[in-house]
Design an enzyme around this catalytic site. Structure first.
Site, PDB file in Angstrom:
ATOM      1  N   ASP A  62      13.322 -55.488  -2.065  1.00  0.00           N
ATOM      2  CA  ASP A  62      11.812 -55.029  -1.462  1.00  0.00           C
ATOM      3  C   ASP A  62      11.916 -53.619  -1.741  1.00  0.00           C
ATOM      4  O   ASP A  62      12.908 -52.835  -2.094  1.00  0.00           O
ATOM      5  CB  ASP A  62      11.794 -55.330   0.034  1.00  0.00           C
ATOM      6  CG  ASP A  62      10.367 -55.209   0.423  1.00  0.00           C
ATOM      7  OD1 ASP A  62       9.420 -54.895  -0.201  1.00  0.00           O
ATOM      8  OD2 ASP A  62      10.053 -55.976   1.471  1.00  0.00           O
ATOM      9  N   TRP A  63      10.731 -53.003  -1.836  1.00  0.00           N
ATOM     10  CA  TRP A  63      10.471 -51.538  -2.251  1.00  0.00           C
ATOM     11  C   TRP A  63      11.109 -50.626  -1.240  1.00  0.00           C
ATOM     12  O   TRP A  63      10.706 -50.493  -0.198  1.00  0.00           O
ATOM     13  CB  TRP A  63       8.961 -51.357  -2.223  1.00  0.00           C
ATOM     14  CG  TRP A  63       8.481 -51.667  -3.671  1.00  0.00           C
ATOM     15  CD1 TRP A  63       7.556 -51.062  -4.293  1.00  0.00           C
ATOM     16  CD2 TRP A  63       8.583 -52.933  -4.422  1.00  0.00           C
ATOM     17  NE1 TRP A  63       7.325 -51.371  -5.485  1.00  0.00           N
ATOM     18  CE2 TRP A  63       7.683 -52.815  -5.686  1.00  0.00           C
ATOM     19  CE3 TRP A  63       9.207 -53.994  -4.263  1.00  0.00           C
ATOM     20  CZ2 TRP A  63       7.637 -53.649  -6.567  1.00  0.00           C
ATOM     21  CZ3 TRP A  63       9.161 -54.927  -5.343  1.00  0.00           C
ATOM     22  CH2 TRP A  63       8.522 -54.616  -6.449  1.00  0.00           C
TER      23      TRP A  63
END
Ligand SMILES: *[C@@H]1O[C@H](CO)[C@@H](O)[C@H](O)[C@H]1NC(C)=O
Ligand SMILES: *[C@@H]1O[C@H](CO)[C@@H](O)[C@H](O)[C@H]1NC(C)=O
Ligand SMILES: *[C@@H]1O[C@H](CO)[C@@H](O)[C@H](O)[C@H]1NC(C)=O
Ligand SMILES: *[C@@H]1O[C@H](CO)[C@@H](O)[C@H](O)[C@H]1NC(C)=O
Ligand SMILES: *[C@@H]1O[C@H](CO)[C@@H](O)[C@H](O)[C@H]1NC(C)=O
Ligand SMILES: *[C@@H]1O[C@H](CO)[C@@H](O)[C@H](O)[C@H]1NC(C)=O
Ligand SMILES: *[C@@H]1O[C@H](CO)[C@@H](O)[C@H](O)[C@H]1NC(C)=O
Ligand SMILES: *[C@@H]1O[C@H](CO)[C@@H](O)[C@H](O)[C@H]1NC(C)=O
Ligand SMILES: *[C@@H]1O[C@H](CO)[C@@H](O)[C@H](O)[C@H]1NC(C)=O
Ligand SMILES: *[C@@H]1O[C@H](CO)[C@@H](O)[C@H](O)[C@H]1NC(C)=O
Ligand SMILES: *[C@@H]1O[C@H](CO)[C@@H](O)[C@H](O)[C@H]1NC(C)=O
Ligand SMILES: *[C@@H]1O[C@H](CO)[C@@H](O)[C@H](O)[C@H]1NC(C)=O
Length: 815
Positions: free
Chosen positions: A302-303
């Site tokens: 995930d970012w």
């Protein structure tokens, strides 16, 4: 946040010592984030067994040819190019892998999200996950997935960051539940499978996210020291501490469907899992995902969810997104735990190059499998201008943006979106046949959710005036148009000669007024329509379960005057509905987040052009305080590792909990009315195999795990009849009660089958449900296998989790 929520964060941690803690075992490299070895903070659930090495992809399950193409590709890469292939760069899309023109590789474009391609103009906004799950319709799930996939591809996005099975819905409060499907692993699993097949049949890679245990937003990321360096952490992210049986039977279950559907990628989640970050948890990534589920694609972070280099890589992470460091990975200029660090680690022998090769093989195999090397559309340059996450000024690398700008990719998706959202609308109450509306002479419309949105297309903040058709955050959509309920009702009223007496959209005013005075007409309108909304967004959990802007008081105020008050909710999911039993509230419709055709979809249902057939994908309790698993919202101490979320309710989420404790509810999981009525009869069960041993045959692992788990063992059939006045679609649901010999804690009833069947008035049809081995098994923590327990199973079919009408018993395993 309410005091009772606070209590959940204050649960005492149990001291256990001497347990192996995987994150500490691979921190020899100085660049990797040094993990704590202190196990004091880990309770009875709290340790992650070390599972190394990371398995190589084999292409099993149909990717064998593509795997060879990917291996050929990797063989031509320099070490620097290899580092580029696994490390995001800021560019036109929300995630970018740079091109290698020498090899005709034009790079990868990764785009949000689960209901629309967000960073794009002229794209459609589809119904949210929770909405489409409410259809309980496999065909709808597939159609939506396919239509979305077409738009991603036409905009040049190779990878859609969709769909969502985490959060699953452990907590009613979680800010992102609406992005996913249902608070039930079975329904969510089916929804994952059909959505993924839709996306990938359209030529786009799907991403199953967020893996795993991402059940709250609060403290999902660490707290960084704003005066320190970008990696200077004050408090680590919350740790979801989940026992082995629960993770298998609840949270991993729908992800197994995703792996089986050959999803291209998985996105690991932000939070910690048993103390170790989900993106460097070797038990989760190497163990559960790549070994047990046989996943052949790649894991992206995930970012900003990457917290180490080699430690993450050896734990199974294959791609660092978006490639920057710091909070949410937003500082690409500060470098990456991957990138140049990967090159160095290989050069000096810390990281075996074969692992790096496997990462890229995993990334490129689905690319070739989906023929993305052939005539894939270029990235629409307009994305680069719209992208506020990585504007051009942040780019460090060149991107070739020569394609056609501002392509309109919406095609004929408007009518599909309208139909899907109408079919997803759940009729919760319908007294005196208030609905469908016949030809009322007068109606009035109330509520700040009814009218036009005036704050622009981005849908990223709570706005007071305007209808709500999607939640906020990376999972939202950028509206090119949005049909409001008021405009659609006005158009319809003109056709039917209905007078729209007036509309009142100011909730404050409605609540503080005598509605009779407001309307200034002697007799109430024939129908009063009240539109309510509930906002939810990424990065924040909901603070309450009420409808927003005093919606419940708005209903009270209208219903004091109007004895035919019809309520429509546009909501992220669970709401308290204190007005549900008000005698003047004749109908309630839960429409969730319907997407861009919102008004048209609801008018179709209100007027009976579409007979509602939506069913709840969660339980609506009588009181908000009845829910058992609110998020952990605060810890009383400031210790770095103190945020812990104990999943002590184990298997008892949503209806599993309410049923286990015989708690009365307002509207149960699976509930939904129709303008017609249905009956069930003639249930029968027929074995499909000769003998059923307790343990599955040990077959070679395929995507989705041991294929024996997916083997159909029984066929259950039942006859469904439309016993009412009009055509309509029924949703027969099958729930299984496990035998007494099953280990304690097994919920009383669990969904293991459903179908959607459209029936003319008076028509009967036989529907069948195949029960697979997994459906009749529990996860045995001792043998580390799915096992069918000895004794009698009770199989019930009905129209909700508490409206079970037909029953049949069966004993599979002979003792
Ligand atoms: C190898 O390189 C990595 C990345 O720069 C560094 O952290 C590590 O200490 C190096 N190891 C050796 C043995 O030189
Ligand atoms: C481990 O953590 C606990 C709780 O934060 C703390 O009290 C204890 O001193 C730590 N032990 C070590 C060896 O760091
Ligand atoms: C979490 O901890 C439990 C209990 O120690 C363990 O059985 C389980 O395998 C762990 N799961 C993960 C993913 O670390
Ligand atoms: C992966 O394959 C390489 C050869 O390409 C081999 O050296 C390595 O040991 C394999 N890794 C595993 C975990 O099997
Ligand atoms: C790249 O594409 C061109 C034109 O289609 C082709 O001639 C060339 O062989 C390709 N190169 C590689 C490495 O595939
Ligand atoms: C934050 O970083 C600054 C600068 O390094 C340091 O002085 C301060 O103590 C740090 N604060 C905390 C809470 O760690
Ligand atoms: C390597 O990782 C460190 C964080 O440990 C980071 O500060 C550095 O910028 C990275 N190097 C590169 C070349 O990305
Ligand atoms: C840029 O992309 C176009 C297709 O959109 C392609 O024709 C051209 O060769 C590319 N240029 C480079 C330098 O890769
Ligand atoms: C809504 O009504 C309240 C109370 O009458 C009033 O104070 C407020 O200004 C109104 N809002 C708008 C936007 O008209
Ligand atoms: C509202 O106004 C009507 C007409 O003015 C009046 O008959 C009624 O009693 C009022 N209701 C309340 C609750 O004040
Ligand atoms: C229901 O509506 C009627 C008007 O039709 C009103 O007289 C009555 O008080 C309302 N009931 C409640 C409980 O508000
Ligand atoms: C609602 O009120 C109207 C008069 O305004 C009356 O004719 C009708 O019978 C009432 N309906 C119910 C269900 O009480």
């Amino acid at each position: 946040m309410a005091a009772h929520l606070l209590a959940w964060g204050l649960l005492a941690a149990t001291t256990v010592t001497g347990q192996q803690y995987d994150s500490g075992t691979r921190d020899a490299d100085a660049f990797s984030y040094v993990q704590p070895r202190n196990t004091t903070i880990l309770g009875p659930y709290g340790h992650s067994p070390a599972v190394y090495p990371s398995p190589n992809a084999t292409g099993s399950g149909g990717w064998e040819t593509a795997l060879v193409q990917a291996q050929d590709f990797v063989a031509q890469l320099s070490l620097d190019e290899k580092a580029d292939m696994v490390t995001g760069q800021f560019g036109p899309c929300v995630g970018n892998i740079v091109a290698i023109p020498r090899l005709n590789f034009s790079g990868l474009c990764l785009q949000d999200g689960p209901l629309s391609i967000r960073v794009a103009d002229y794209a459609s906004v589809f119904p949210a996950g929770v909405t489409v799950a409410s259809t309980w319709d496999r065909q709808v799930l597939y159609e939506r997935g396919f239509a979305m996939g077409q738009e991603f591809k036409a905009k040049g996005a190779h990878v859609a960051l969709s769909p969502v099975a985490g959060p699953l819905g452990r907590s009613a409060y979680s800010g992102r539940n609406w992005e996913g499907f249902a608070a039930d692993p079975y329904l969510t699993g089916v929804a994952m499978e059909h959505t993924i097949q839709g996306h990938q049949d359209a030529g786009v890679q799907a991403t199953a996210k967020h893996f795993i245990g991402n059940e709250q937003e609060t403290q999902r990321n660490p707290t960084f020291n704003s005066s320190g360096t970008v990696t200077d952490i004050i408090q680590e992210a919350v740790s979801s501490n989940i026992d082995d049986r629960t993770i298998h039977e609840i949270y991993l279950w729908p992800f197994a469907n995703a792996a089986r559907a050959k999803v291209a990628s998985f996105m690991c989640s932000y939070q910690r899992l048993n103390g170790s970050y989900a993106c460097e948890n070797s038990k989760a990534l190497n163990g559960l995902l790549k070994e047990e589920l046989g996943f052949q694609g790649y894991v992206m972070s995930d970012w900003g969810g990457t917290h180490s280099g080699v430690a993450s890589i050896e734990s199974g992470l294959d791609m660092d997104m978006p490639g920057g460091l710091g909070s949410y990975g937003t500082n690409v200029k500060a470098g990456s735990f991957f990138g140049g660090n990967v090159t160095r680690a290989v050069t000096n022998g810390t990281l075996d190059e074969s692992r790096l090769d496997d990462m890229i093989v995993r990334i490129m195999t689905p690319y070739y499998w989906l023929n993305q090397d052939q005539d894939f559309p270029s990235v629409d340059p307009s994305s680069a201008d719209i992208n506020t996450f990585s504007p051009r000024s942040s780019w460090l690398r060149e991107f070739n943006l020569t394609g056609e700008r501002s392509r309109d990719v919406r095609g004929d998706h408007g009518p599909i979106i309208r139909r899907h959202a109408a079919e997803a609308t759940i009729l919760l109450k319908n007294k005196h046949n208030a609905l469908p509306l016949k030809a009322p002479k007068t109606i009035a419309v109330f509520g700040n959710d009814a009218g036009e949105v005036v704050t622009g297309p981005l849908n990223q903040d709570v706005f007071e005036y305007g209808t709500l058709a999607a939640g906020g955050g990376s999972g939202t959509g950028r509206f090119t148009y949005l049909v409001s309920p008021l405009s659609a009702i006005s158009a319809r009223a003109q056709q039917t000669g209905t007078k729209l007496v007036q509309n009142w959209l100011n909730n404050t005013q409605i609540v503080s007024s005598n509605v009779s005075d407001l309307l200034a007409i002697p007799t109430p309108p024939e129908a009063c329509l009240v539109f309510l909304k509930t906002w939810a967004e990424e990065a924040a959990d909901r603070e309450h379960l009420n409808v927003d802007f005093n919606g419940a008081e708005v209903v009270e105020s209208v219903a004091a005057f109007c004895n035919n008050t019809i309520v429509v909710t546009h909501s992220s999911g669970i709401n308290e509905l204190p007005f549900a039993n008000h005698p003047n509230v004749t109908a309630i419709l839960a429409a969730h987040y319907p997407g861009q055709e919102s008004g048209n979809s609801i008018v179709d249902v209100l007027y009976g052009d579409v007979n509602p057939s939506g069913h709840l994908p969660y339980t609506i309790a009588r009181n908000g305080s009845d829910y058992n698993a609110p998020p952990t919202t605060a810890v009383s101490t400031t210790g770095r590792y103190d945020w812990q979320s104990w999943f002590t309710e184990r298997l008892e989420i949503d209806y599993r909990y309410f049923d286990a404790h015989n708690i009365p509810v307002l509207y149960e999981f699976g509930f939904g009315l129709s303008y017609t009525t249905f009956n069930l009869s003639n249930i029968a069960i027929e074995p499909l195999v000769d003998s059923i041993p307790s343990a599955p045959e040990s077959l070679p692992i395929q995507p989705g795990g041991n294929p024996a788990l997916w083997e159909p063992l029984y066929n259950v059939s039942v006859s469904v009849t439309n016993s009412g006045p009009v055509q309509g679609a029924a949703v027969p649901q099958l729930y299984v009660t496990f035998p007494d010999s099953t280990p304690s804690g097994t919920p009383p009833r669990q969904l293991r089958g459903f179908d959607k069947v459209l029936l003319d008035k008076g028509e009967s049809r036989t529907v069948s449900f195949e029960l697979m081995r997994r459906d009749l098994s529990y996860w045995d923590i001792v043998s580390q296998e799915w096992r069918i327990p000895e004794g009698e199973f009770v199989v019930r079919v009905g129209f909700s989790s508490r409206d079970l009408r037909e029953v049949v018993r069966v004993t599979p395993v002979s003792s």
